[in-house]
Motif scaffolding. Structure first.
Motif, PDB file in Angstrom:
ATOM      1  N   VAL A  26      14.779  48.739  26.072  1.00  0.00           N
ATOM      2  CA  VAL A  26      16.108  49.044  26.748  1.00  0.00           C
ATOM      3  C   VAL A  26      17.116  48.610  25.512  1.00  0.00           C
ATOM      4  CG1 VAL A  26      17.778  48.247  28.353  1.00  0.00           C
ATOM      5  CG2 VAL A  26      15.531  49.144  28.896  1.00  0.00           C
ATOM      6  N   GLY A  30      19.958  51.063  23.869  1.00  0.00           N
ATOM      7  CA  GLY A  30      21.391  50.803  24.049  1.00  0.00           C
ATOM      8  C   GLY A  30      22.291  50.517  22.241  1.00  0.00           C
ATOM      9  N   ARG A  35      25.799  52.076  23.453  1.00  0.00           N
ATOM     10  CA  ARG A  35      26.340  52.062  24.695  1.00  0.00           C
ATOM     11  C   ARG A  35      25.995  50.405  25.303  1.00  0.00           C
ATOM     12  NH1 ARG A  35      26.735  56.626  27.840  1.00  0.00           N
ATOM     13  NH2 ARG A  35      27.320  55.425  29.529  1.00  0.00           N
ATOM     14  N   TRP A  38      24.010  49.200  28.295  1.00  0.00           N
ATOM     15  CA  TRP A  38      22.464  49.366  28.214  1.00  0.00           C
ATOM     16  C   TRP A  38      21.688  48.188  27.999  1.00  0.00           C
ATOM     17  CZ3 TRP A  38      19.134  52.638  30.766  1.00  0.00           C
ATOM     18  CH2 TRP A  38      19.607  53.765  31.193  1.00  0.00           C
ATOM     19  N   LEU A  41      21.548  45.783  30.463  1.00  0.00           N
ATOM     20  CA  LEU A  41      20.603  45.902  31.247  1.00  0.00           C
ATOM     21  C   LEU A  41      19.463  45.059  30.980  1.00  0.00           C
ATOM     22  CD1 LEU A  41      19.133  47.356  33.712  1.00  0.00           C
ATOM     23  CD2 LEU A  41      18.574  49.263  31.940  1.00  0.00           C
ATOM     24  N   SER A  42      19.191  45.134  29.739  1.00  0.00           N
ATOM     25  CA  SER A  42      17.897  44.232  28.979  1.00  0.00           C
ATOM     26  C   SER A  42      18.199  42.745  29.447  1.00  0.00           C
ATOM     27  CB  SER A  42      17.897  44.460  27.694  1.00  0.00           C
ATOM     28  OG  SER A  42      18.996  44.089  26.876  1.00  0.00           O
ATOM     29  N   ILE A  92      26.250  50.633  34.035  1.00  0.00           N
ATOM     30  CA  ILE A  92      25.694  52.003  33.531  1.00  0.00           C
ATOM     31  C   ILE A  92      26.215  53.315  34.231  1.00  0.00           C
ATOM     32  CG2 ILE A  92      23.839  53.258  32.916  1.00  0.00           C
ATOM     33  CD1 ILE A  92      22.285  50.564  32.530  1.00  0.00           C
TER      34      ILE A  92
END
Length: 108
Positions: A26, A30, A35, A38, A41-42, A92
């Motif tokens: 991830v 990203g 982005r 992303w 998110l990790s 996201i």
């Protein structure tokens, strides 16, 4: 270490390694698409990873009642992880909506 069978240990350890690999993938995704949400998110995946590691640690010590606090930490990290993952998913989605409203992304 006698509480779990060898196949169950394998699944526990493989799941942690798989989650760690997903975090790396991830993050790289990203970076590749530029982005930052992303990559966020990790970061949001880390509490769930730590919670899984707590579960493995508790099993390693044969579910010792003296370590019941580890179960509480694991549950707390799971709750925190679910919340951070939901927040990261929202970020996201929000970034995607902002790009669509600016007409920067192909709608198809």
């Amino acid at each position: 270490m006698h509480v779990l069978s060898l196949p169950t240990w394998w699944i526990h350890i493989a799941s942690v390694l798989e989650w760690l690999a997903a975090i790396v993938c991830v993050w790289q995704f990203g970076e590749r698409i530029g982005r930052p949400e992303w990559r966020g998110l990790s970061w949001a995946m880390l509490p769930a990873l730590l919670g899984a590691m707590c579960a493995i640690a508790w099993h390693w010590f044969d579910n010792d009642p003296a370590l019941n606090w580890v179960v509480t930490v694991q549950a707390s990290l799971t709750l925190l992880g679910n919340c951070t993952l939901a927040w990261a998913a929202y970020r996201i989605w929000r970034a995607e909506q902002a790009e669509k409203s600016l007409g920067r992304r192909d709608p198809s």
